[in-house]
Structure formats: structure tokens, C-alpha cells
Scaffold this motif. Structure first.
Motif, PDB file in Angstrom:
ATOM      1  N   LYS A  53       0.830  -1.205   0.000  1.00  0.00           N
ATOM      2  CA  LYS A  53       0.000   0.000   0.000  1.00  0.00           C
ATOM      3  C   LYS A  53       0.866   1.258   0.000  1.00  0.00           C
ATOM      4  N   LEU A  54       1.871   1.282   0.875  1.00  0.00           N
ATOM      5  CA  LEU A  54       2.730   2.464   0.972  1.00  0.00           C
ATOM      6  C   LEU A  54       3.584   2.643  -0.286  1.00  0.00           C
ATOM      7  N   SER A  55       4.005   1.529  -0.880  1.00  0.00           N
ATOM      8  CA  SER A  55       4.803   1.613  -2.106  1.00  0.00           C
ATOM      9  C   SER A  55       3.995   2.264  -3.228  1.00  0.00           C
ATOM     10  N   GLU A  60       2.834   7.224  -6.403  1.00  0.00           N
ATOM     11  CA  GLU A  60       1.901   8.280  -6.816  1.00  0.00           C
ATOM     12  C   GLU A  60       2.436   9.661  -6.444  1.00  0.00           C
ATOM     13  N   LEU A  61       3.070   9.732  -5.271  1.00  0.00           N
ATOM     14  CA  LEU A  61       3.587  11.019  -4.789  1.00  0.00           C
ATOM     15  C   LEU A  61       4.761  11.523  -5.616  1.00  0.00           C
ATOM     16  N   VAL A  62       5.671  10.615  -5.990  1.00  0.00           N
ATOM     17  CA  VAL A  62       6.913  11.043  -6.650  1.00  0.00           C
ATOM     18  C   VAL A  62       6.857  10.917  -8.169  1.00  0.00           C
ATOM     19  N   TRP A  63       5.790  10.332  -8.692  1.00  0.00           N
ATOM     20  CA  TRP A  63       5.736   9.996 -10.112  1.00  0.00           C
ATOM     21  C   TRP A  63       6.090  11.171 -11.023  1.00  0.00           C
ATOM     22  N   GLU A  64       5.535  12.350 -10.756  1.00  0.00           N
ATOM     23  CA  GLU A  64       5.758  13.505 -11.628  1.00  0.00           C
ATOM     24  C   GLU A  64       6.837  14.447 -11.093  1.00  0.00           C
ATOM     25  N   GLN A  65       7.530  14.037 -10.037  1.00  0.00           N
ATOM     26  CA  GLN A  65       8.596  14.883  -9.496  1.00  0.00           C
ATOM     27  C   GLN A  65       9.927  14.496 -10.136  1.00  0.00           C
ATOM     28  N   GLU A  66      10.754  15.499 -10.386  1.00  0.00           N
ATOM     29  CA  GLU A  66      11.987  15.272 -11.137  1.00  0.00           C
ATOM     30  C   GLU A  66      12.952  14.332 -10.425  1.00  0.00           C
ATOM     31  N   PHE A  67      12.988  14.392  -9.112  1.00  0.00           N
ATOM     32  CA  PHE A  67      13.983  13.589  -8.388  1.00  0.00           C
ATOM     33  C   PHE A  67      13.676  12.093  -8.431  1.00  0.00           C
ATOM     34  N   ALA A  68      12.484  11.714  -8.924  1.00  0.00           N
ATOM     35  CA  ALA A  68      12.073  10.304  -8.914  1.00  0.00           C
ATOM     36  C   ALA A  68      13.079   9.416  -9.651  1.00  0.00           C
ATOM     37  N   GLU A  69      13.699   9.921 -10.718  1.00  0.00           N
ATOM     38  CA  GLU A  69      14.640   9.103 -11.487  1.00  0.00           C
ATOM     39  C   GLU A  69      15.923   8.799 -10.719  1.00  0.00           C
ATOM     40  N   TYR A  74      14.476  -0.526  -4.609  1.00  0.00           N
ATOM     41  CA  TYR A  74      13.193  -1.054  -4.124  1.00  0.00           C
ATOM     42  C   TYR A  74      11.988  -0.413  -4.815  1.00  0.00           C
ATOM     43  N   ARG A  75      12.115  -0.124  -6.099  1.00  0.00           N
ATOM     44  CA  ARG A  75      11.013   0.491  -6.832  1.00  0.00           C
ATOM     45  C   ARG A  75      10.759  -0.280  -8.121  1.00  0.00           C
TER      46      ARG A  75
END
Length: 385
Positions: A53-55, A60-69, A74-75
């Protein structure tokens, strides 16, 4: 239940022999100790459910944020260890020269601040307070109790290896646990009372490590982007690739940002490495990152991993030889070779160390990995004689 995983480590040193000539020798050094804590079966299922659930919420939280890459551990769909290492090396190869820093955070899971973790957990849930069920999980992961595996084995007459390998379905009943372990005098169950630290080895440790580092990833990525610095973080392993002309002290910035995430999170000074790439080769020792090395020209598997492979090969052959000596009848003295070839040569090697080497080799034209293992079959056949 708590136990330690010890990894043998060696260092190559130059020492004079009897004639005074310096030769290379491998010396053992203090083993790396990793404290692992396993939950009960029931707790494990509950933790796995909330980890999923948390994953999903974290994604969802980081999907459109630049730092996500830049957060690669563990993703889903973020590649493997070797593919991420290759990505970093290929980026470096494409520069005219760069400063490279690799670092490790000391005892990462054992030093996560509970207050910070709770705040980031709430941020992922988009709530000001943890819901009742999430709070219970939070408490279970921060105010947990442990018992050493040696004490369990001593009380129930079990083998540590069998427990760790999962060969024992159930250690004891709930009533036996209460009577023989919880009620034991002197007490062998320890309660974690510190305001920091979560168990390494639980189903939730992985996703919580990324949730905890949200602020660090945002701030460091933003800073790196301004200065044209390549940044990747795999849990507690970080790499920076910085233009030679840039004067930002990125290591100092990382230390300060990390301290703001919790007073106990520190960068391991002994594991912090600096390298210079001049556009053609890396000065000094090759860069080590996520199990691979890069000297500016070729990608190789880390020497420690190769040494471990060869040790396992020698032990496996010796074990199968001893089994062959004890056999009687039609197969007396026969060493069965299929499993040895599958594990320790290029034959039937898809899921073996050689399979890993093949995948690394296919991932980049910079690889010289196959050359490292070119004599493995010859070595196996020599040991079988």
C-alpha cells in the motif's frame, strides 16, 4: 528474531618475501556485520500488505517529481543493480571529465529518526495524523521486541542454519513462546526503546527507507540539477558525478542535508571515495558502484564478488567429492556434474553467477566481464581431478 550476517572481507597488500621482493598478498580484515531482524509469520504478512500500500502511494507522490529518477532502490521498473551501475558509468564516459564521489550512510536502518519517519509517512498518506491502523504498524516497527537466534536454538534444540534458510515451518506455538521465551529468567527478550531505528529485514524496511529520504532526495536533486551533477541513491549508497569545473562541495551539502533528516544519520567516512575521470581514464583505483567497477575504459565485476565465487566453487567441488566417496553401488565414487556446471560455468548458466555476468556483458559495450570468468570451466575441471 535477531541474527547477524557476517561477510568475510579481504584486503590486498604488498609485503616483502624472503628475498625482499614485494609481492601481493590477501589479508583478511574485520568482517562486515549486518544485524537482521525477522518478524513472525503473521506480522510478516501484515507488514507485506502495508508495504504494498505504501509503495503504491509513494509512487503516486513522486511519479511527476523530477527527483524520482534518482531514487533507484526497491522500486518497480527502475532496473537492476548492474543496469543502474552501467547507467552511471555510461554517463561518466560521455563527459569530457568529471569528479566522482561514492558514499555510504552509516548503519542506515538502525539510525532512522522515528519523528522524521512518522512525518514522512503522513506526507505519503496526505494526512496530518496517521490513521489508527497505520499508527499500529508504525509502533510495531519502532517499539519492537527481539530475541537472539542463539537463545531460540538453545531453548528448542534447533539449528541456526535451518531457521535462516527457512527449512523450519514453525519454531514453536504461541503458548510455548510465552512460557519458554517471554517468561525466561534472566530475560532474553529485548525491547527497542530508542527514538530511532527500525528493524532491517522486515517487509516494510525497503519502502520506508525511500519514504524517510523524501526531503533529502528533493533537496539534493534540486542542488545537483543546478550544477549539472549526476545523482543516484540506492538506499544508503549514493553516487555523484560532478563536472570538473564545478566548485560546489557536494559532499558537504549532502552531509548537512542528511543531518537535517535526523541527528544520527552520518556518512561513513571510511567508505567515502573520491575519483577523477580525465575524459579517458579514472586516476587511481577504479570506481566501485553497486557491485561493478569502472576504470574509464572497461566495466568489470568487483574483485570481492569474484573471490567469493571462487571460494564457493572450491567448497562445492570438495563437498561433492566427499559425497562421491560415500556412495555405494552403481554410482560409487561418481561425482554428479550437472549442478556444478549449471552454477559454476557458462553451461546452463542463466540463473547462476555466470548468468549474472552474461546480463552485465549484454548491457554495455564497455563490459569486459566475460574475460574475468573465461577460465572458470578450466578451474572446475582441475578441481575435479
Amino acid at each position: 528474531m535477531e541474527f547477524d550476517i557476517l561477510s568475510r572481507r579481504y584486503r590486498t597488500v604488498k609485503e616483502p618475501d624472503s628475498s625482499g621482493k614485494k609481492i601481493k598478498r590477501r589479508k583478511s580484515i574485520a568482517p562486515k556485520k549486518r544485524p537482521i531482524k525477522l518478524s513472525s509469520h503473521k506480522d510478516g504478512y501484515v507488514f507485506s500488505y502495508y508495504a504494498r500500500k505504501l509503495s503504491d502511494l509513494y509512487e503516486e507522490l513522486v511519479w511527476e517529481q523530477e527527483f524520482a529518477e534518482s531514487v533507484i532502490a526497491y522500486r518497480p521498473n527502475m532496473g537492476t543493480n548492474y543496469s543502474n551501475a552501467v547507467e552511471a558509468f555510461q554517463f561518466l564516459k560521455g563527459t569530457d571529465g568529471a569528479k566522482v564521489i561514492t558514499l555510504d550512510i552509516t548503519s542506515f536502518f538502525e539510525n532512522l529518526d522515528h519523528r522524521q519517519l512518522k512525518q514522512k509517512w503522513q506526507e505519503v498518506l496526505l494526512q496530518d495524523n496517521l490513521p489508527k491502523d497505520h499508527y499500529k504498524i508504525f509502533r510495531a516497527l519502532t517499539k519492537y521486541s527481539t530475541v537472539r537466534i542463539e537463545d531460540v536454538c538453545s531453548e528448542f534444540g534447533l539449528s541456526e542454519k535451518d531457521i535462516i534458510k527457512g527449512q523450519i515451518e514453525r519454531i514453536c506455538s504461541s503458548s510455548d513462546f510465552r512460557k519458554r521465551l517471554r517468561g525466561k529468567v534472566p530475560k532474553i527478550i529485548e525491547v527497542h526503546s530508542a527514538e530511532y531505528g527500525i528493524p532491517q529485514g522486515s517487509a516494510m524496511s525497503a519502502v520506508l527507507s525511500n519514504i524517510y529520504m523524501l526531503d533529502f532526495d528533493r533537496e539534493i536533486y534540486s542542488l545537483c540539477k543546478k550544477h549539472g551533477i549526476f545523482y543516484r541513491r540506492y538506499c544508503d549508497d549514493v553516487i555523484f558525478i560532478q563536472p570538473l569545473s564545478d566548485e560546489l562541495e557536494i559532499l558537504t551539502e549532502a552531509k548537512n542535508t542528511l543531518l537535517s533528516s535526523g541527528p544520527n544519520l552520518l556518512i561513513h567516512e571510511d567508505k567515502t571515495k573520491r575519483y577523477i575521470y580525465d575524459g579517458e581514464q579514472v586516476s587511481g583505483a577504479p570506481i566501485e558502484y553497486l557491485g561493478l567497477t569502472f576504470d574509464g575504459k572497461k566495466v568489470l565485476i568487483r574483485s570481492g564478488s569474484l573471490a567469493k565465487f571462487h571460494r564457493k566453487l572450491r567448497v562445492a567441488v570438495a563437498y561433492r567429492k566427499s559425497l562421491a566417496k560415500r556412495r555405494t553401488g552403481n554410482f560409487a565414487g561418481k561425482v554428479f556434474l550437472r549442478s556444478l556446471y549449471r552454477r559454476y560455468t557458462w553451461k546452463l548458466s542463466n540463473m547462476s553467477f555466470h548468468g549474472y555476468a552474461q546480463r552485465v556483458d549484454r548491457s554495455t559495450s564497455l563490459s569486459s566481464v566475460k574475460r574475468q570468468l573465461r577460465k572458470s570451466q578450466v578451474q572446475l575441471e582441475r578441481l575435479l581431478k
